[in-house]
Every structure is written in C-alpha cells, then in structure tokens.
Design a protein around this motif. Structure first.
Motif, PDB file in Angstrom:
ATOM      1  N   SER A   1      -2.831   2.075  -1.325  1.00  0.00           N
ATOM      2  CA  SER A   1      -2.502   2.392  -2.708  1.00  0.00           C
ATOM      3  C   SER A   1      -3.681   1.982  -3.572  1.00  0.00           C
ATOM      4  O   SER A   1      -4.247   0.910  -3.382  1.00  0.00           O
ATOM      5  CB  SER A   1      -1.243   1.631  -3.134  1.00  0.00           C
ATOM      6  OG  SER A   1      -0.875   1.992  -4.447  1.00  0.00           O
ATOM      7  N   ASP A   2      -4.051   2.823  -4.494  1.00  0.00           N
ATOM      8  CA  ASP A   2      -5.093   2.466  -5.460  1.00  0.00           C
ATOM      9  C   ASP A   2      -4.399   2.100  -6.761  1.00  0.00           C
ATOM     10  O   ASP A   2      -3.731   2.937  -7.366  1.00  0.00           O
ATOM     11  CB  ASP A   2      -6.060   3.642  -5.688  1.00  0.00           C
ATOM     12  CG  ASP A   2      -6.973   3.864  -4.493  1.00  0.00           C
ATOM     13  OD1 ASP A   2      -7.401   5.015  -4.286  1.00  0.00           O
ATOM     14  OD2 ASP A   2      -7.256   2.887  -3.780  1.00  0.00           O
TER      15      ASP A   2
ATOM     16  N   LYS B   1      -8.114  -1.647  -4.726  1.00  0.00           N
ATOM     17  CA  LYS B   1      -7.826  -0.776  -3.591  1.00  0.00           C
ATOM     18  C   LYS B   1      -7.036  -1.612  -2.595  1.00  0.00           C
ATOM     19  O   LYS B   1      -7.555  -2.566  -2.031  1.00  0.00           O
ATOM     20  CB  LYS B   1      -9.121  -0.262  -2.965  1.00  0.00           C
ATOM     21  CG  LYS B   1      -8.864   0.682  -1.779  1.00  0.00           C
ATOM     22  CD  LYS B   1     -10.127   1.279  -1.194  1.00  0.00           C
ATOM     23  CE  LYS B   1     -10.617   2.516  -1.869  1.00  0.00           C
ATOM     24  NZ  LYS B   1      -9.660   3.631  -1.888  1.00  0.00           N
TER      25      LYS B   1
ATOM     26  N   CYS C   1      -5.730  10.065   4.464  1.00  0.00           N
ATOM     27  CA  CYS C   1      -5.324   9.556   3.152  1.00  0.00           C
ATOM     28  C   CYS C   1      -5.431  10.620   2.061  1.00  0.00           C
ATOM     29  O   CYS C   1      -5.221  10.327   0.894  1.00  0.00           O
ATOM     30  CB  CYS C   1      -6.118   8.314   2.756  1.00  0.00           C
ATOM     31  SG  CYS C   1      -7.796   8.663   2.161  1.00  0.00           S
TER      32      CYS C   1
ATOM     33  N   CYS D   1      -8.635   9.709  -0.705  1.00  0.00           N
ATOM     34  CA  CYS D   1      -8.717   8.498  -1.525  1.00  0.00           C
ATOM     35  C   CYS D   1      -9.769   7.513  -1.064  1.00  0.00           C
ATOM     36  O   CYS D   1      -9.759   6.358  -1.489  1.00  0.00           O
ATOM     37  CB  CYS D   1      -7.385   7.750  -1.492  1.00  0.00           C
ATOM     38  SG  CYS D   1      -6.056   8.709  -2.141  1.00  0.00           S
TER      39      CYS D   1
ATOM     40  N   SER E   1      -9.856   5.946   1.680  1.00  0.00           N
ATOM     41  CA  SER E   1      -9.087   4.817   2.219  1.00  0.00           C
ATOM     42  C   SER E   1      -8.881   4.845   3.723  1.00  0.00           C
ATOM     43  O   SER E   1      -8.293   3.919   4.263  1.00  0.00           O
ATOM     44  CB  SER E   1      -7.701   4.765   1.562  1.00  0.00           C
ATOM     45  OG  SER E   1      -7.814   4.394   0.206  1.00  0.00           O
TER      46      SER E   1
ATOM     47  N   CYS F   1     -14.656  13.370   1.853  1.00  0.00           N
ATOM     48  CA  CYS F   1     -13.784  13.413   0.664  1.00  0.00           C
ATOM     49  C   CYS F   1     -14.535  12.941  -0.576  1.00  0.00           C
ATOM     50  O   CYS F   1     -14.056  13.097  -1.694  1.00  0.00           O
ATOM     51  CB  CYS F   1     -12.534  12.561   0.856  1.00  0.00           C
ATOM     52  SG  CYS F   1     -12.821  10.782   0.893  1.00  0.00           S
TER      53      CYS F   1
END
Lengths: 154, 106
Positions: free
Chosen positions: A70-71, A76, B40, B43, B45, B86
């Motif tokens: 989740s940001d 982060k 993700c 993002c 991530s 990304c």
C-alpha cells in the motif's frame, strides 16, 4: 464451507469442473501449513492463473508467497508473508525517528514475515528469506552496516 | 503513436503501438506479452515488470528513481541496463524503444 470456498492447490473445488480463486477461497499453504483465506490483490491474480490452468486441463500449483502493498502518501508499505505464530520481532532501522524501517517476524530462527516501510530492498530480500526458509541470526537482520544480500548466505 | 519492441528471452518479438500516456509495462500487459507480469499493477512495489533496455536506448530513457533503484538491486539477473517497466513512461521520443525481457520475473 467454513471460512470460504475450499479449493486444492490447483484452485479446484470438490467438483473438478468448478474452480474458484481470490478472496473467497480457502486454500492449502505448503509454506505455513494448514489452509489460508487471503484477501489481497496478488492472491487473486496468482490463484486465478492456477484456476485458468485447471480449466485448460493443465496443472499449475498455487504456491506464491502471500504479500501485500500500500502506498500511503510518502510511506511505501510492503508486507511479505504472514506473521501469525511469530516468536520474535527484530527491527531494522530507527522506528522512532525515521519514516523507514523493517519489522522482521521470526519463528524458530527463520523469518516468516516482514513489514517494510520505505524499505523496498529489504522487502525484496525478505521474500527470498521467507520462501527459502533460510535460518537467520537476529543481530544480522538488525545490523544496517551489513549488506542485505549477505542475509541470504547460510 | 509510439511503437515499442518487446523481445522475449526465447527470441519472440512483439512490436506494439503504445499510447504516450501509458507505461512500457502497460503496453506489454495489455497486449499479452508473457514476459512482463506486473503483480502490483504499476506501483513500483513488486519488481515483476523487469526489463533490460536495449543499449541503444539506455541514455534516452533516463535514470531510475530511488525506490526503483532499491527494488532493482535485489532482482535476480539485474544488469546495468535493467529498469522496472512500470516506471518507463512512453513518450513520442521513445518511439522505436526496444526492451529485452528476462527469462523469468521471479
């Protein structure tokens, strides 16, 4: 059924012509033992691949490590694994003053989960530590002077 | 519209038109290019959208940001020309960009 739709590692229900994937499924976990139901995007996406394979008459076991992200503004958050059943927590970084740290959850000397805040490199390493069930020394996890990749060495 | 060439590890090539408001990752994922997974969704991530920017384009795509660099450091098979797709925004200036995809994103 109890806590979701029961499926096997190929996302098949008791009826082999019916598959299920995502938030609703109660599925086996080789890594954590027993069964899990996970409400997360990666779970839905990855398990769907196993479900699709089953529908095509192929077998693709769903064995991906649970993880979440989740940001939140400048934070982060990346979480690897599931921390249930931990017996030790090791913090890497200055949790009180910096907006960047890791909480490693250990069980019997192995990392089972990691909560990472603005620590993408640690998150990436944690996934490998958890999936590899690599024994670690807690002091090395906390020692910021040690290069992360050394944690993967036994 | 800019065209991006994706070269899979097994040699398969895809030349795909990707609009300038999308990323190189989106161009791959929206056109069934297997070699990019993007768990993700873009993002920065998960590092499963890893690609190797062709040597002739490395200077033109610019450098990775700090978060991207940290993620890349830990990717298997990382090289100097590695990027997370990304984070590569498609622009008219990148028309003709070539990226090579790794054997696996895991």
């Amino acid at each position: 059924m109890d806590n979701g739709i029961w499926v096997d590692e190929y996302a098949r229900t008791a009826d082999p012509d019916i598959v299920a994937a995502g938030d609703c499924t109660n599925h086996p976990s080789a890594l954590y033992g027993g069964r899990l139901r996970l409400e997360s995007v990666p779970n839905a996406v990855e398990q769907a691949k196993s479900a699709a394979a089953s529908l095509c008459g192929k077998q693709k076991g769903y064995t991906a490590l649970p993880w979440f992200w989740s940001d939140q503004y400048d934070l982060k958050l990346q979480i690897a694994g599931l921390s249930q059943g931990y017996d030790q927590v090791v913090i890497r970084g200055d949790r009180g003053h910096a907006r960047s740290f890791v909480a490693f959850y250990l069980k019997e000397g192995r990392v089972i989960a990691a909560d990472c805040v603005n620590r993408p490199a640690e998150f990436m390493i944690s996934k490998r530590l958890i999936a590899g069930e690599t024994p670690v020394e807690r002091d090395r996890l906390a020692d910021e002077s040690l290069a992360l990749k050394t944690l993967l060495m036994k | 519209m800019p065209k991006i060439k994706y070269i899979e590890a097994d040699g398969r090539e895809y030349e795909i038109e990707v609009p300038a408001d999308k990323t190189v990752m989106q161009g791959a994922v929206e056109n069934m290019v297997d070699g990019i997974v993007a768990e993700c969704g873009g993002c920065c991530s998960c590092a499963t959208c890893h690609c190797y920017v062709d040597e002739t384009w490395v200077d033109k795509v610019g450098e990775a940001g700090d978060m991207e660099k940290e993620m890349l450091e830990m990717v298997e098979g990382v090289r100097d020309n590695s990027r997370l797709s990304c984070q590569l925004n498609v622009t008219e200036a990148l028309d003709g960009l070539v990226v090579h995809l790794p054997e696996s994103q895991y």
